[in-house]
Design a protein around this motif. Structure first.
Motif, mmCIF file in Angstrom:
data_model
loop_
_atom_site.group_PDB
_atom_site.id
_atom_site.type_symbol
_atom_site.label_atom_id
_atom_site.label_comp_id
_atom_site.label_asym_id
_atom_site.label_seq_id
_atom_site.Cartn_x
_atom_site.Cartn_y
_atom_site.Cartn_z
ATOM 1 N N ARG A 45 0.852 -1.192 0.000
ATOM 2 C CA ARG A 45 0.000 0.000 0.000
ATOM 3 C C ARG A 45 0.883 1.236 0.000
ATOM 4 O O ARG A 45 2.035 1.195 0.401
ATOM 5 C CB ARG A 45 -0.963 0.000 1.178
ATOM 6 N N GLU A 46 0.291 2.316 -0.470
ATOM 7 C CA GLU A 46 1.004 3.585 -0.515
ATOM 8 C C GLU A 46 0.340 4.559 0.442
ATOM 9 O O GLU A 46 -0.862 4.798 0.371
ATOM 10 C CB GLU A 46 0.979 4.158 -1.933
ATOM 11 N N GLY A 47 1.126 5.108 1.348
ATOM 12 C CA GLY A 47 0.643 6.134 2.258
ATOM 13 C C GLY A 47 1.098 7.501 1.777
ATOM 14 O O GLY A 47 1.729 7.634 0.713
ATOM 15 N N ASP A 48 0.804 8.522 2.568
ATOM 16 C CA ASP A 48 1.195 9.878 2.185
ATOM 17 C C ASP A 48 2.715 10.061 2.195
ATOM 18 O O ASP A 48 3.267 10.768 1.359
ATOM 19 C CB ASP A 48 0.571 10.900 3.136
ATOM 20 N N TYR A 49 3.391 9.396 3.153
ATOM 21 C CA TYR A 49 4.819 9.624 3.328
ATOM 22 C C TYR A 49 5.689 8.392 3.091
ATOM 23 O O TYR A 49 6.903 8.481 3.164
ATOM 24 C CB TYR A 49 5.082 10.161 4.740
ATOM 25 N N ALA A 50 5.051 7.242 2.835
ATOM 26 C CA ALA A 50 5.845 6.021 2.659
ATOM 27 C C ALA A 50 5.048 4.955 1.918
ATOM 28 O O ALA A 50 3.817 5.015 1.835
ATOM 29 C CB ALA A 50 6.269 5.478 4.022
ATOM 30 N N TYR A 51 5.792 3.988 1.387
ATOM 31 C CA TYR A 51 5.201 2.771 0.823
ATOM 32 C C TYR A 51 5.328 1.686 1.888
ATOM 33 O O TYR A 51 6.324 1.638 2.624
ATOM 34 C CB TYR A 51 5.949 2.339 -0.443
ATOM 35 N N HIS A 52 4.349 0.817 1.968
ATOM 36 C CA HIS A 52 4.353 -0.243 2.975
ATOM 37 C C HIS A 52 4.223 -1.594 2.273
ATOM 38 O O HIS A 52 3.362 -1.771 1.415
ATOM 39 C CB HIS A 52 3.186 -0.078 3.956
ATOM 40 N N VAL A 53 5.071 -2.534 2.669
ATOM 41 C CA VAL A 53 5.016 -3.901 2.168
ATOM 42 C C VAL A 53 4.852 -4.803 3.380
ATOM 43 O O VAL A 53 5.695 -4.798 4.275
ATOM 44 C CB VAL A 53 6.309 -4.282 1.394
ATOM 45 N N GLU A 54 3.737 -5.538 3.433
ATOM 46 C CA GLU A 54 3.477 -6.452 4.544
ATOM 47 C C GLU A 54 3.476 -7.878 4.012
ATOM 48 O O GLU A 54 2.755 -8.196 3.064
ATOM 49 C CB GLU A 54 2.135 -6.124 5.198
ATOM 50 N N VAL A 55 4.301 -8.729 4.617
ATOM 51 C CA VAL A 55 4.471 -10.106 4.158
ATOM 52 C C VAL A 55 4.056 -11.037 5.292
ATOM 53 O O VAL A 55 4.564 -10.928 6.402
ATOM 54 C CB VAL A 55 5.937 -10.377 3.760
#
Length: 145
Positions: A45-55
């Motif tokens: 997912r893409e947030g306002d200040y960062a990209y997040h990768v959850e595994v």
């Protein structure tokens, strides 16, 4: 004379089914059914200040997970080694699940590679990739010679 309805996609569906059957795992109970790879599910997912990768990595120890960045490609790899053992009065059952995994992601140009953070808690690895502000360059006129 028998009339059949024309279906232009039938050949594609048949091909898709043949390709899928070539890669299906053997039926449960067969000799090869215990041989399978491990592919963890990933949410991005893409947030306002960062990209997040959850595994999702259930049963994988933190020491068996590797997060690497090379040539703007983030690679998450590791190995799952789990054993389940049941000892009862009239039977003994031992199940093992092993598998190496690797997932790679090409990062966008606006990422801050120096400040990437990874955290593993309750079988979920979260990698946070901060964004950097792109400097907006002014338009430049180029003379034609």
């Amino acid at each position: 004379m028998l009339l059949t309805k024309f279906d232009p996609m039938r050949d594609f569906r048949d091909l898709e089914e043949r390709m899928a059957s070539a890669f299906r795992l053997p039926e449960i109970g067969s000799e090869l059914s215990n041989v399978s790879g491990f592919t963890p599910s990933v949410n991005t997912r893409e947030g306002d200040y960062a990209y997040h990768v959850e595994v999702d990595l259930p049963g994988v120890k933190k020491d068996d997970i590797h997060v690497d960045l090379k040539d703007n490609v983030l690679t998450i790899s590791g190995e799952r080694k789990t054993k389940k053992e049941v000892k009862e009065k009239d039977y003994y059952k031992k199940e093992s699940s092993y598998g190496k995994f690797q997932r790679s992601f090409t990062l966008p140009d606006n990422t801050d590679a120096e400040n990437i953070e990874a955290n593993c808690k309750d079988g979920v690895l979260e990698v946070v990739i901060p964004k950097v502000e792109r400097s907006k360059k002014e338009a430049k006129k180029i003379k034609i010679k």
